[in-house]
Design an enzyme around this catalytic site. Structure first.
Site, short mmCIF file in Angstrom:
data_model
loop_
_atom_site.label_atom_id
_atom_site.label_comp_id
_atom_site.label_asym_id
_atom_site.label_seq_id
_atom_site.Cartn_x
_atom_site.Cartn_y
_atom_site.Cartn_z
N GLU A 195 -1.76 -0.57 -13.97
CA GLU A 195 -1.68 0.42 -12.89
C GLU A 195 -0.33 1.11 -12.89
O GLU A 195 -0.23 2.32 -12.65
CB GLU A 195 -1.92 -0.27 -11.53
CG GLU A 195 -2.09 0.69 -10.36
CD GLU A 195 -0.79 1.10 -9.67
OE1 GLU A 195 -0.82 2.02 -8.86
OE2 GLU A 195 0.28 0.50 -9.97
N ASP A 218 -3.11 -2.20 -2.21
CA ASP A 218 -1.80 -2.05 -2.87
C ASP A 218 -0.73 -1.99 -1.78
O ASP A 218 -1.05 -1.98 -0.59
CB ASP A 218 -1.79 -0.77 -3.73
CG ASP A 218 -0.83 -0.86 -4.92
OD1 ASP A 218 0.21 -1.57 -4.81
OD2 ASP A 218 -1.10 -0.22 -5.95
#
Ligand code: CO
Ligand code: ZN
Length: 333
Positions: A195, A218
């Site tokens: 990511e 997140d």
């Protein structure tokens, strides 16, 4: 969940080298899953079948963290490095670092470098080797390293550590997977790779799953630091429901669905409008024919430093909200 948080924080997982962490999470979740798979890129995909299999929900937490890679070994035995992901050079200088094989070193800056000139190209790692030959017995070109883990308790509810981005979300997804009732939809708990270098892992994972709904978990910045840009998100303010970040405009279906669940269950929440930075939300929204995508964010100070700070109460709120979404779905009446 604290046990998971500690275990995952202490496991090496720089972007592109997430295998050790994937293995631990897979072992933790196998007893609770209908299937556990790893795809070509290394994404870990844990499926829990729903009450109905008509719709699919994909959840994503990224396993990787920012770090460094060895580019060159000096005759002196010092290691030159390059960054993997969005490194803040000043924040990572003069820290203990660790390699995947357990080798330990310290990341320092060339002598005489002015504070304002600190950059990754001025940094090197000292692993205590007397010369190149000795260094090569422990480390080779291409080996990755990260700041060494240390979990610091601050006050009664708060913690500081590196890589809360995004190990906390990994712990959170795992906690929901092992404690939730039968999900509303077929639910894919996806622990993504890469990511931090551009949401690379979530793209093929989302393409393969083709979800109807998608939620990323997140960290997000907060506005409650000295010198911070005005931002409504603060530590202790609850789960942050993402409205947008630099890579995504979240689907109203997900924003409204999460808001309704939080209101119903009296889960503390706040809205997040993040002006810079992206998440796996965007890949899931636009993969294949697209999905209703949103995100639950963990308010975090000093993101991408070795001392990211979070409030455990916010984490609990995020767990409750994600669990509600998994169990009851996202359609508002
Ligand atoms: Co990050
Ligand atoms: Zn992240």
């Amino acid at each position: 969940m604290k046990d998971l948080m500690k275990k995952y924080l202490n496991t090496f997982s720089v972007s592109g080298r997430e295998g050790l962490l994937a293995e631990k999470i897979a072992n933790d979740l196998r007893p609770f899953a209908d299937s556990v798979d790893t795809d070509t890129m290394g994404n870990l995909i844990v499926l829990k079948k729903g009450k109905s299999s008509e719709k699919k929900l994909m959840l994503a937490a990224h396993m990787d963290e920012i770090g460094f890679v060895v580019t060159y070994i000096e005759e002196s035995g010092f290691l030159r490095v390059s960054n993997i992901g969005g490194i803040n050079a000043v924040a990572s200088a003069y820290h203990k670092v660790i390699f995947e094989n357990g080798t330990v070193g310290v990341l320092v800056v060339e002598s005489g470098t002015a504070f304002g000139d600190v950059a990754v190209k001025k940094m090197y790692v000292d692993i205590g080797a007397k010369n190149k030959k000795e260094a090569e017995r422990k480390v080779k070109i291409g080996d990755c390293l990260s700041v060494a883990p240390e979990l610091i308790k601050l006050g009664s509810n708060r913690y500081a550590a590196k890589a809360f981005d995004d190990r906390l979300a990994c712990a959170l997804l795992a906690e929901v997977a092992r404690t939730c009732e039968k999900p509303a939809y077929d639910t894919y708990f996806v622990f993504t790779v890469q990511e931090e270098v551009g949401c690379r892992g979530s793209k093929p994972a989302a393409y393969a799953i083709a979800p109807d709904y998608a939620i990323a978990v997140d960290v997000t910045n907060t506005g409650d630091m000295i010198g911070a840009q005005p931002m409504a998100v603060k530590l202790g303010g609850g789960a942050a429901i993402k409205i947008k970040d630099a890579s995504v405009l979240c689907s109203k279906v997900v924003i409204d669905g999460l808001t309704a669940l939080a209101e119903e269950d009296k889960i503390p929440y706040q809205y997040e409008v993040l002006v810079a930075g992206g998440t796996d939300t965007s890949s899931m929204q636009t993969a294949g024919a697209g999905s209703f995508a949103g995100a639950i964010s963990i308010p975090t100070r000093y993101v991408h430093s070795p001392v990211e700070v979070v409030d455990y109460k916010d984490l609990e709120a995020c767990v409750s909200l994600l669990k509600a979404a998994v169990e009851r779905g996202l359609e508002t009446k």
